[in-house]
Design an enzyme around this catalytic site. Structure first.
Site, PDB file in Angstrom:
ATOM      1  N   SER A  59     -27.731   2.951  -9.221  1.00 41.80           N
ATOM      2  CA  SER A  59     -26.937   2.257  -8.208  1.00 41.80           C
ATOM      3  C   SER A  59     -26.035   3.222  -7.448  1.00 41.80           C
ATOM      4  O   SER A  59     -25.728   2.996  -6.281  1.00 41.80           O
ATOM      5  CB  SER A  59     -26.033   1.211  -8.864  1.00 41.80           C
ATOM      6  OG  SER A  59     -26.763   0.343  -9.671  1.00 41.80           O
ATOM      7  N   HIS A 112     -34.132   1.855  -5.212  1.00 40.97           N
ATOM      8  CA  HIS A 112     -33.039   0.993  -5.660  1.00 40.97           C
ATOM      9  C   HIS A 112     -33.392  -0.470  -5.422  1.00 40.97           C
ATOM     10  O   HIS A 112     -33.374  -0.951  -4.291  1.00 40.97           O
ATOM     11  CB  HIS A 112     -31.752   1.390  -4.917  1.00 40.97           C
ATOM     12  CG  HIS A 112     -30.536   0.659  -5.364  1.00 40.97           C
ATOM     13  ND1 HIS A 112     -29.509   0.321  -4.528  1.00 40.97           N
ATOM     14  CD2 HIS A 112     -30.189   0.182  -6.592  1.00 40.97           C
ATOM     15  CE1 HIS A 112     -28.586  -0.324  -5.205  1.00 40.97           C
ATOM     16  NE2 HIS A 112     -28.970  -0.425  -6.450  1.00 40.97           N
ATOM     17  N   ASN A 126     -24.338  -0.700  -1.672  1.00 35.24           N
ATOM     18  CA  ASN A 126     -23.198  -0.708  -2.595  1.00 35.24           C
ATOM     19  C   ASN A 126     -21.995   0.036  -2.023  1.00 35.24           C
ATOM     20  O   ASN A 126     -20.857  -0.249  -2.370  1.00 35.24           O
ATOM     21  CB  ASN A 126     -23.608  -0.100  -3.946  1.00 35.24           C
ATOM     22  CG  ASN A 126     -24.399  -1.099  -4.779  1.00 35.24           C
ATOM     23  OD1 ASN A 126     -24.403  -2.297  -4.486  1.00 35.24           O
ATOM     24  ND2 ASN A 126     -25.082  -0.622  -5.800  1.00 35.24           N
ATOM     25  N   GLU A 161     -33.991  -0.338  -1.427  1.00 38.79           N
ATOM     26  CA  GLU A 161     -33.414   0.846  -0.767  1.00 38.79           C
ATOM     27  C   GLU A 161     -34.190   2.069  -1.256  1.00 38.79           C
ATOM     28  O   GLU A 161     -34.253   2.310  -2.467  1.00 38.79           O
ATOM     29  CB  GLU A 161     -31.940   1.008  -1.156  1.00 38.79           C
ATOM     30  CG  GLU A 161     -30.972   0.363  -0.191  1.00 38.79           C
ATOM     31  CD  GLU A 161     -29.515   0.655  -0.556  1.00 38.79           C
ATOM     32  OE1 GLU A 161     -28.723   0.873   0.361  1.00 38.79           O
ATOM     33  OE2 GLU A 161     -29.165   0.656  -1.744  1.00 38.79           O
TER      34      GLU A 161
END
Ligand code: 3HC
Ligand code: NAI
Length: 700
Positions: A408, A429, A479, A441
């Site tokens: 992450s 991701h 994120n 991602e």
């Protein structure tokens, strides 16, 4: 070959359309169909077959023409010409007959399709309704209840299902032209007349009382705040109670209203954004890719299990490596449970489930990964552990295998440095639940090879994900942006809002879930652990996360512990407000010297969304995202951002960058510069009166 060709095969006129890639109804195609039908009225043909070359029957109106001045003939004129033909017209469909394309088929007098074909009216996904008779003809054939479901959901249905709904007359197993010609022959032989759907009358007494009202109420939950689905119900209601032409007029008026709406602009933006995101700047279209026929996954926890399902679902075998046999069994049991949920929903058969499970094999031995083409690591979020895993992969995997991490936040280059082949390392991701969420991602390390990136983008499509390329930084695109959003939610909380108020504001604005409910679902300990790993400077102002930290420290970890920002019923998981949380918030505010005040809904909305947008502008300028629309795709497919608002960057453009900039300046004056410095790119664009959409990254 021209766009429309006409050929007489015996006494059957065959109209062939050829407008690659998807035979969209652009001006040239409309003109060609209109002319071909008109001319055929005078020739020796006794019936007409309409079919398409290439990969699909007409996939709809040409979306790129929306917003441009209309050019005659319009789709409605083409459709009228077809329907008024004195000779029976037969649509012969393959691929995906969608939107205006399926409306053309509905105007034909008979319809046949290959068994592999799908048909549907997906306009609602573009914030539109079928504007060429789809809402009037579908209920006349399939009935009102089926039409409501089909058109408000917009999902295409297989030919067999369409046949059972009487939307098509015949399913053809192999050769479409041969089957369509045979169908036409039968019609000619039995002197079948042109059969017009418009002539079917729906008996209002056949529609159960209250059906429309009940459906509207259901839509208020399922399609909260959306215009098109409600208008579709109105159109179908008109199909029941009004003559055909009046129904058509109502449909056209509401179609235009939808077309001009900001919701449709946002959804059309997303349609193209999703497709543009697959294109990598500087990477030629013909960049070679590596073949992925088998996959290894390291770590069969929350993410690893879901990731494995994505591959098994498309027939790619998976080796799932865990620390011991017990962990393998735990992982496989969760996968089994997830498949059972899909099974119960009727979206999977028992045989399909058994097949998928047979493709996932547990192991504890790296030697079993020697032949896989791709490995995705999903162990705990710890850099030393990930480096240890990658060193082993380097030792055991064959040359040319792609080594990916689902991290992450960790640095892809640091992970790649644990191998002797950093060019084969990349971030993939996934988002939780990984078998459901559509976003992927693709994180590019400084040494990731071009063919590795190209393979990842292509693979995403195979496993039915929407890929977005991201640069390698803390949190990548999604994120990284969610941090300031979450930060503002925390600050609103300590300054005076409640979890309920924040969640209600964001959810009624359209977010799939409010930030507090998301925190409880994901587990509050996750963010807590990330914060523990930060240094003092990175942690920022101690008051920011004091409430979230205090909740974790008293064991309120979210849904999994039965309590977080809310309390959860152990059996039903229903959530309720908890006075203990309010007391905790008040105590934290007092401890940090904050006098709680009333916070307006508007302030909450603006602080949360503008924090996202400001970080998005920084992400654009430093090249972490290729383009603003990529950020929109990330937020809609990964974070529950309302699609009908088009994603944060499109939303910013739609309300005006000057307004966003001025509000951020006002927040800076009120709350200080630490969190609220307007991004240089936002400042520049706002001052120049421009939009994010007008920006391209060769300008920086
Ligand atoms: N208009 C213009 N361009 C279209 C298009 C359309 N309706 N549908 C697809 N395209 C373009 C895509 O943008 C893409 O262009 P690119 O290669 O330059 O990126 C190219 O065609 C190929 O599309 P996909 O990558 O999506 O190809 P797939 O094979 O994966 O999918 C498809 C094919 C299922 C047909 C999918 O493209 C699709 O769902 N298209 C949209 C269908 C739709 O929404 N139709 C309704 C339109 S609105 C309407 O008809 C109004 C009417 O009621 C009046
Ligand atoms: P998890 O704790 O549910 O699962 C991790 C699994 O890895 C456990 O089953 C554990 O037994 C296994 N494991 C640990 N060390 C191992 C080793 N040396 N060899 C083999 N297996 C090992 O964690 P989760 O949530 O699945 O996260 C995994 C990764 O995915 C992390 O990097 C996380 O940041 C990332 N991620 C998590 C998301 C989430 O929402 N949970 C979302 C996106 C990414």
């Amino acid at each position: 070959m021209s766009t429309v060709n006409y050929e007489l095969i015996g006494d059957i006129g065959v109209i062939r359309l050829n407008n690659p890639p998807v035979n969209a109804l652009s001006h040239g195609l409309r003109e060609g169909i209109w002319g071909a039908i008109k001319n055929a009225q005078e020739d020796a043909s006794k019936a007409l077959v309409l079919l398409c070359e290439g990969r699909t029957f007409i996939a709809g109106a040409d979306i790129t023409e929306f917003g441009k001045p209309p050019q005659a003939p319009g789709l409605s004129e083409v459709i009228t010409e077809i329907e008024n033909s004195c000779k029976p017209v037969i649509a012969a469909m393959h691929g995906t007959a969608l939107g205006g394309g399926f409306e053309v088929a509905l105007a034909c007098h008979y319809r046949c399709a290959l068994a592999s074909a799908k048909v549907g009216l997906p306009e609602v996904k573009l914030g539109l309704l079928p504007g060429a008779g789809g809402t009037q003809r579908t209920p006349r054939l399939a009935g009102v209840a089926a039409a409501l479901e089909l058109i408000t959901k917009g999902s295409p249905i297989p030919a067999a299902k369409a046949e059972s709904l009487k939307l098509i007359d015949r399913v053809i197993d192999d050769d479409l032209l041969k089957g369509a010609l045979a169908f036409a022959r039968e019609l000619i032989d039995r002197n079948a007349p042109p059969r017009r759907v418009r002539d079917i009358v729906i008996d209002p007494a056949s529609v159960p009382e209250g059906l429309f009202d009940d459906f509207r109420q259901r839509l208020e939950k399922r399609a909260r705040g959306q215009l098109a689905p409600q208008h579709i119900v109105t159109c179908i209601e008109a199909a029941v109670h009004q003559p055909f032409d009046e129904g058509l007029t109502k449909e056209l008026n509401l179609f235009i209203e939808c077309l001009l709406s900001s919701q449709s602009a946002a959804l059309r933006h997303l349609f193209f954004a999703e497709r543009t995101a697959t294109k990598i700047q500087g990477l030629p279209k013909d960049t070679p890719t590596r073949e992925i026929k088998s996959v290894g996954i390291i770590g069969g926890g929350t993410m690893g299990g879901g990731i494995a399902m994505n591959f098994a679902n498309v027939g790619i075998p998976v080796k799932l490596l865990e620390i011991d046999q017990a962990a393998i069994e735990r992982g496989l049991a969760v996968i089994d449970k997830n498949y059972n949920i899909t099974l119960k929903k009727g979206k999977l058969t028992e045989a399909q489930k058994t097949h998928c499970l047979s493709l996932i094999e547990g192991t504890t031995d790296y030697a079993d990964l020697a032949e896989v083409d791709l490995v995705i690591e999903a162990v705990f979020e710890n850099i030393e552990l990930k480096q240890e895993v990658f060193a082993k992969l380097d030792q055991f995997c064959k040359p040319g295998a792609i080594l990916a991490t689902n991290t992450s936040y960790q640095d892809i280059d640091q992970i790649a440095a644990a191998t002797n082949r950093p060019e084969d390392v990349i971030g993939l991701h996934f988002f939780s639940p990984a078998n459901v969420m559509k976003l992927l991602e693709v994180v590019r390390g400084s040494k990731s090879a071009d063919d590795v990136i190209a393979t990842a983008m292509q693979l995403a499509k195979i496993i039915k994900k929407v890929p977005v390329l991201a640069g390698n930084c803390f949190g990548f695109i999604g994120n990284r942006m969610v941090r300031p959003y979450g930060r503002e939610a925390q600050l609103c909380l300590i300054e005076g809002a409640t979890p309920e108020q924040i969640d209600t504001v964001m959810q009624s604005w359209g977010m799939a879930m409010g930030p507090m409910a998301v925190g409880d679902l994901a587990g509050l300990d996750i963010g807590y652990k990330v914060r523990q790993g930060l240094n003092e400077a990175e942690k920022g102002d101690p008051k920011t996360y004091c409430i979230a930290d205090a909740l974790v420290e008293i064991g309120r970890l979210g849904q999994k512990s039965g309590a977080g920002y809310y309390r959860y019923d152990p059996k039903t998981r229903a959530r309720s407000s908890d006075p203990e949380v309010l007391a905790l918030i008040e105590a934290q505010a007092e401890a940090h010297g904050i006098e709680r005040r009333e916070i307006s809904d508007e302030e909450i909305l603006n602080r949360l969304t503008f924090a996202l947008i400001n970080e998005g502008a920084k992400i654009l300028e430093d090249g972490t995202a290729q383009r603003p629309s990529d950020i929109d795709v990330v937020y809609v497919y990964g974070y529950g951002f309302p699609p009908h608002r088009g994603g944060p960057m499109h939303y910013a453009d739609s309300i005006g960058l000057a307004k966003v900039y001025e509000s951020i300046c006002a927040f800076r004056d009120q709350h200080g510069e630490a969190y609220w410095t307007p991004a240089p790119l936002l400042t520049r664009l706002a001052q120049e009166g421009k939009t994010f959409a007008s920006w391209t990254n060769d300008q920086h």
